[in-house]
Design a protein around this motif. Sequence first.
Motif, PDB file in Angstrom:
ATOM      1  N   SER A  75       1.092  -1.276  -0.175  1.00  0.00           N
ATOM      2  CA  SER A  75      -0.003   0.099   0.027  1.00  0.00           C
ATOM      3  C   SER A  75       0.858   1.344  -0.104  1.00  0.00           C
ATOM      4  CB  SER A  75      -0.831  -0.130   1.355  1.00  0.00           C
ATOM      5  OG  SER A  75      -0.113  -0.071   2.321  1.00  0.00           O
ATOM      6  N   ARG A  93       0.116   0.770  -5.574  1.00  0.00           N
ATOM      7  CA  ARG A  93      -0.165   0.632  -4.240  1.00  0.00           C
ATOM      8  C   ARG A  93      -1.076  -0.933  -4.147  1.00  0.00           C
ATOM      9  NH1 ARG A  93      -4.100   3.943  -2.754  1.00  0.00           N
ATOM     10  NH2 ARG A  93      -4.262   4.653  -4.609  1.00  0.00           N
ATOM     11  N   GLU A 128      -2.748   8.436   3.756  1.00  0.00           N
ATOM     12  CA  GLU A 128      -2.914   7.173   4.570  1.00  0.00           C
ATOM     13  C   GLU A 128      -2.128   6.807   5.556  1.00  0.00           C
ATOM     14  OE1 GLU A 128      -3.486   3.936   1.611  1.00  0.00           O
ATOM     15  OE2 GLU A 128      -5.317   4.772   0.504  1.00  0.00           O
TER      16      GLU A 128
END
Length: 188
Positions: A75, A93, A128
Motif C-alpha cells: 500500500s 499500491r 493514508e
Amino acid sequence: MAEIAQGGGGHGDKKVRSKKASTRVDMTPMVDLGFLLITFFILATTLSKPSSMSVAVPDKQTDVKEQQSEPLKASKVLTLFLGKDNTVWALDRIAADDDKAKTDLKKVSFGQDLRGLIFQAQAQVDREHGKDDKGLSQFVCVIKPLKSSTYKNMVDALDEMAVTKSKRYALVDVLTDSEKTLLGDKAD
C-alpha cells in the motif's frame, strides 16, 4: 593591399582614349583576419559540460540481515514496469500477486501521464500513512526495466523521480514469478 593597374589606350589608331583602371584586391589580409576571428571564437566559446545524475546506492555490507528492515507494504509502493515503445506499466499500491492486480495494471506514457501518476500515488500514501519519524514521505517507487525497454526509458524514469522529488525509489532488474505472470507477453 589593393593595386590599380593602368590599362593602355590604343597605340595604333592615334585616337586619344581615356585610360581605364582595373582594380585587383589582395585577399591575403582578409584570410588572416578570418583565421584570427575563428581562433578567437573557438577559444572564447564555452563548450557544453556533460551533465550527470547522481544515484545514491547503499554501502556494501557483509551481513544481509543487518541491511534488511521491515518489509515494504504494497500500500506504500508504486511499481513501474518499463516496457517497449516508451510505455510504462504501473501497479499503484497493489502487489503483483493480488487478485486485483490484473485489472489495476495501468498503461501510461512518459511525461505528464507518468508524472501525474507519481504525484497522485505520493499524495495518497501521505494521506493514508503520514510521514515517518524523519518527516519523509513513506512513498516508495520501484522501477523495473523489462528486457524490451531502453536505457533512455530508465534515465527518463529516474528523471521523473528527480522532478517529483521522490526520495525513496529503487531500480530493480529482477521480476518475480507473479510479476512475470501478470505482465505476460509484455515482459519480453
